[in-house]
Design an enzyme around this catalytic site. Structure first.
Site, mmCIF file in Angstrom:
data_model
loop_
_atom_site.group_PDB
_atom_site.id
_atom_site.type_symbol
_atom_site.label_atom_id
_atom_site.label_comp_id
_atom_site.label_asym_id
_atom_site.label_seq_id
_atom_site.Cartn_x
_atom_site.Cartn_y
_atom_site.Cartn_z
ATOM 1 C CG ASP A 163 -3.921 2.380 -1.560
ATOM 2 O OD1 ASP A 163 -3.307 1.462 -0.990
ATOM 3 O OD2 ASP A 163 -4.600 3.228 -0.945
ATOM 4 C CG HIS B 187 -2.324 7.409 0.140
ATOM 5 N ND1 HIS B 187 -2.338 8.190 1.282
ATOM 6 C CD2 HIS B 187 -2.506 6.126 0.559
ATOM 7 C CE1 HIS B 187 -2.527 7.420 2.324
ATOM 8 N NE2 HIS B 187 -2.619 6.169 1.919
#
Length: 376
Positions: free
Chosen positions: A267, A209
């Protein structure tokens, strides 16, 4: 099955009207039966691949329960996410072992839902300073014997591991993991440019990320972001839920790295597909309001998303990312990152017949086909 009238995704051309044919579980030159699926007014895209999410519909991958993992797989398939590599949290080794064993057992049963292609160990080999929503009590220096034990428990199904390369033993860990065939990702880290570059040289090929859980890019200190840009083999994850990353940065990152290096991830947490409220997460509590999930008592700390990957794809398009680029970053690129691009991620003959029909005007899901079978 014959799929007719749709604009079909092509890795090189973008979209073109052509007929898809399936025979059994595979895409083929001829159809194995007389079934026709009318895709007029739709884009036909490969089934999505999520290599970084934690849960949904009240279930968390880290709970390591067979029933929970099955519910996760069933929900993800209904969203058009046909291949999943769920992420574990920073937890004690015995719980990580249970997670790995649960994946192996699930794969052996082949009980339906999205295919669980393996596990992503997002923790525990992370930096305290950039732990984010991870539990600091269970952080652990990179440990090759521990990774081998977990891979054995998973029966070879650990596909991805995140590591902070500034931690003691990290470079040896990266080299060993890469030799084991595990994709190594740099993340939850305070590494500077030189340390991150060394990690990529040692065999890391992925960034967890991007922007989240790492120092921001600076013109005199480019850090992980600059090091990832300078190494053409590195693919980068981006949480495109409209909360974690501003649309301007999403657009800039696609231009910086090119669509071929971008991986959109959700996520997503167990609160995905659930009402607002408080939910357990990695030994902590999170609070969900609308599309935002934070650690209870720390509203400044994002704890993941409550958006599925198909929602992230739509958000990327709303941010101005060309549809073909957004699709590639949710299909072929993540499939490549976990080693399943030989059978998933594109709509080429011989690949598995997993695809999604999206309305051309709204991008609403009109149909899902998984390995030759119509899901919805």
């Amino acid at each position: 099955m014959r799929v007719i009238g749709g604009q079909v995704f092509d890795l090189e051309k973008g979209f073109a009207e052509r007929e898809l044919r399936t025979s059994g579980a595979l895409l083929s030159e001829t159809s194995g039966d007389g079934q026709v699926l009318d895709a007029a007014g739709c884009y036909v895209i490969p089934g999505l691949v999520d290599v970084h999410f934690h849960g949904c519909v009240g279930e968390d991958f880290s709970d390591a329960t067979p029933e929970g993992l099955q519910r996760i797989a069933d929900y993800e398939l209904r969203q058009g996410v046909t291949y999943i590599c769920p992420a574990g949290m920073t937890l004690p080794e015995d719980q990580l072992t249970a997670i790995c064993k649960n994946v192996a057992a699930h794969r052996s049963k082949n009980a339906g839902g999205a295919e669980v292609v393996g596990a992503h160990l997002e923790g525990p080999f992370l930096s305290t300073a950039k732990k984010g929503a991870q539990n600091a009590d269970f952080l652990h220096d990179p440990d090759v014997p521990m990774l081998r034990r977990l891979q054995e428990a998973a029966e070879g199904c650990v596909r991805l591991v995140t590591v902070a390369p500034e931690q003691p033993g990290a470079m040896e860990f990266i080299r060993a993991a890469a030799e084991m065939g595990i994709t190594v990702s740099v993340g939850h880290t305070v590494a500077d440019y030189d340390t991150a570059s060394a990690a990529f040289a040692a065999g890391a090929s992925h960034a967890t990320h991007l922007y989240n859980g790492m120092p921001p890019i600076h013109h005199r200190a480019p850090g992980v972001i600059g090091a990832a840009f300078d190494d053409p083999k590195v693919q980068v994850e981006l949480i495109c839920d409209g909360i974690h990353i501003h649309g301007s940065i999403v657009r800039a990152t696609f231009r910086l790295f090119g669509a071929e290096r971008m991986i959109l991830i959700s996520d997503s947490l167990r609160a995905t597909g659930m009402p607002d409220g408080q939910y357990p997460f990695g030994g902590q509590e999170i609070e969900v309001h609308g599309s935002r999930a934070t650690i209870v008592g720390h509203p400044e700390t994002l704890a993941g998303s409550v958006t599925s990957l198909i929602g992230c794809l739509r958000q990327a398009v709303r941010f101005g990312i060309p549809l073909a680029d957004a699709v590639r970053s949710c299909t072929y690129n993540p499939a490549q990152s976990v080693g399943i691009d030989d059978r998933a991620g594109t709509l080429d003959i011989g690949k598995e017949a997993s695809f999604v029909l999206l309305d051309k005007e709204t991008l609403a899901t009109r149909a899902i086909v998984f390995k030759g079978n119509l899901v919805s």
